[in-house]
Design a protein around this motif. Structure first.
Motif, mmCIF file in Angstrom:
data_model
loop_
_atom_site.group_PDB
_atom_site.id
_atom_site.type_symbol
_atom_site.label_atom_id
_atom_site.label_comp_id
_atom_site.label_asym_id
_atom_site.label_seq_id
_atom_site.Cartn_x
_atom_site.Cartn_y
_atom_site.Cartn_z
ATOM 1 N N LYS A 1 0.906 4.181 -2.938
ATOM 2 C CA LYS A 1 0.820 5.628 -2.672
ATOM 3 C C LYS A 1 1.974 6.383 -3.334
ATOM 4 O O LYS A 1 1.786 7.479 -3.857
ATOM 5 C CB LYS A 1 0.785 5.893 -1.177
ATOM 6 C CG LYS A 1 -0.540 5.530 -0.540
ATOM 7 C CD LYS A 1 -0.597 5.976 0.889
ATOM 8 C CE LYS A 1 -1.826 5.499 1.606
ATOM 9 N NZ LYS A 1 -3.074 5.645 0.945
ATOM 10 N N ASP B 1 -3.938 -2.347 -10.023
ATOM 11 C CA ASP B 1 -4.027 -1.237 -9.068
ATOM 12 C C ASP B 1 -4.442 0.080 -9.717
ATOM 13 O O ASP B 1 -5.130 0.889 -9.104
ATOM 14 C CB ASP B 1 -2.683 -1.055 -8.350
ATOM 15 C CG ASP B 1 -2.342 -2.250 -7.486
ATOM 16 O OD1 ASP B 1 -3.192 -2.640 -6.663
ATOM 17 O OD2 ASP B 1 -1.230 -2.794 -7.632
ATOM 18 N N SER C 1 0.830 -1.210 0.000
ATOM 19 C CA SER C 1 0.000 0.000 0.000
ATOM 20 C C SER C 1 0.865 1.262 0.000
ATOM 21 O O SER C 1 0.491 2.270 -0.591
ATOM 22 C CB SER C 1 -0.982 0.004 1.170
ATOM 23 O OG SER C 1 -0.309 0.049 2.399
#
Length: 104
Positions: A12, A47, A8
């Motif tokens: 980002k 993603d 994660s």
């Protein structure tokens, strides 16, 4: 960067384009430019959707999948899942000798 980044966190980094966009290369050493990093996907599949990248082959549009290590692609069985067929770029933070690598 520490080797203990989570997926994660790498997502980002990609989402906010915190990378030096002028120094991105594929695992084969080919320079690559991110025209549009894609929009975050909140559904099944890669993603990021609808990304645009520039390579020596021209502009390519499709999805981008992010992993901490290059082995994540097979570990998550993406190679057997048709929802990943639009992936044009597999972005990994650590590949072989702990350098940033982009595979497409």
């Amino acid at each position: 960067m520490p080797n203990d980044l989570s997926e994660s966190q790498v997502v980002k980094i990609w989402q906010h384009q915190l990378l030096d966009r002028t120094r991105l290369i594929t695992e084969d050493g080919e320079p690559i430019e991110i025209i549009y990093p894609g929009r975050i996907n909140d559904d099944r599949g890669a993603d990021f959707r609808d990304a645009v990248i520039a390579t020596s082959r021209g502009l390519i549009k499709g999805d981008i999948e992010i992993h901490v290590k290059s082995s994540g692609w097979r570990e998550h069985r993406h190679h057997r899942d048709v929802v990943y067929n639009r992936v044009i770029l597999h972005v990994v933070m650590w590949q072989k000798q702990n350098y940033l690598a982009l595979a497409f």
